[in-house]
Motif scaffolding. Sequence first.
Motif, short mmCIF file in Angstrom:
data_model
loop_
_atom_site.label_atom_id
_atom_site.label_comp_id
_atom_site.label_asym_id
_atom_site.label_seq_id
_atom_site.Cartn_x
_atom_site.Cartn_y
_atom_site.Cartn_z
N TYR A 36 43.56 33.84 29.14
CA TYR A 36 42.97 33.77 29.47
C TYR A 36 42.06 33.46 28.86
O TYR A 36 41.10 33.75 28.06
N GLY A 37 41.81 32.08 28.87
CA GLY A 37 41.92 30.55 28.89
C GLY A 37 40.54 30.99 29.33
O GLY A 37 39.71 31.22 30.26
N ILE A 38 39.69 29.56 28.93
CA ILE A 38 39.10 29.14 29.62
C ILE A 38 39.18 28.21 31.42
O ILE A 38 38.11 28.94 32.05
N ARG A 39 40.13 28.01 31.21
CA ARG A 39 40.51 27.77 32.84
C ARG A 39 41.06 28.92 33.56
O ARG A 39 40.88 28.57 34.66
N ALA A 40 41.49 29.85 32.74
CA ALA A 40 41.71 31.15 33.74
C ALA A 40 40.10 31.97 34.01
O ALA A 40 40.22 32.39 35.11
N LYS A 41 39.93 31.54 33.43
CA LYS A 41 38.72 32.75 33.77
C LYS A 41 37.66 31.80 35.10
O LYS A 41 37.37 32.52 35.90
N ALA A 42 37.48 30.48 34.89
CA ALA A 42 37.68 29.87 36.20
C ALA A 42 38.49 30.36 37.36
O ALA A 42 38.04 30.64 38.35
N THR A 43 39.99 30.22 37.61
CA THR A 43 40.79 30.81 38.70
C THR A 43 40.30 32.70 38.80
O THR A 43 40.18 32.91 40.38
N LEU A 44 39.84 33.40 37.51
CA LEU A 44 39.49 34.56 38.09
C LEU A 44 38.97 34.78 38.92
O LEU A 44 38.60 36.20 39.18
N ALA A 45 37.30 33.71 38.08
CA ALA A 45 36.09 34.59 39.08
C ALA A 45 36.28 34.28 40.89
O ALA A 45 35.25 34.53 41.56
N HIS A 46 37.30 32.73 40.91
CA HIS A 46 37.18 32.30 42.29
C HIS A 46 38.08 33.24 43.18
O HIS A 46 37.58 34.19 44.29
N ARG A 47 39.49 34.21 42.42
CA ARG A 47 39.94 35.33 42.58
C ARG A 47 38.95 36.43 43.58
O ARG A 47 38.80 37.71 44.07
N LEU A 48 38.16 36.58 41.78
CA LEU A 48 36.86 37.51 42.37
C LEU A 48 35.74 37.37 43.17
O LEU A 48 35.45 38.71 44.27
N ALA A 49 36.06 36.32 44.11
CA ALA A 49 35.02 36.19 45.16
C ALA A 49 35.17 35.72 46.64
O ALA A 49 34.86 36.06 46.94
N GLU A 50 36.38 35.57 46.45
CA GLU A 50 37.44 35.65 47.71
C GLU A 50 37.55 37.65 47.99
O GLU A 50 37.32 38.14 49.31
N ARG A 51 38.13 38.47 46.72
CA ARG A 51 38.44 39.68 47.36
C ARG A 51 37.20 40.47 47.17
O ARG A 51 36.99 41.46 48.01
#
Length: 102
Positions: A36-51
């Motif tokens: 749940y770190g800083i790098r994971a936040k960017a990945t989660l934001a990208h997945r959220l935009a796709e969804r």
Amino acid sequence: MRTIQKRRSFVGRLIVPAITATFLSYFAIHAQSGQYGIRAKATLAHRLAERNAELAELTQKREQLERRVQLLHDGTLERDMIDEQARRALNVVNEDEIVILR
């Protein structure tokens, strides 16, 4: 009465700060690259935009289907809609029609 005075060594003074620095560096590394770190936040934001894009697409498809169903519902049958559905299901065309295959 005699007292023994012991001179504190330089290494003894560094033990507590060294342990503290070790713990802080451990938590800093995990804050940056952990699950749940800083790098994971960017990945989660990208997945959220796709969804969200996928949700918008599916919502649009659903609205189109609801409009088509509404044309066949409530006793207000559109003759063109019934004709289109029957031709598609039976694979039939009139003699004067032109068929464009995709």
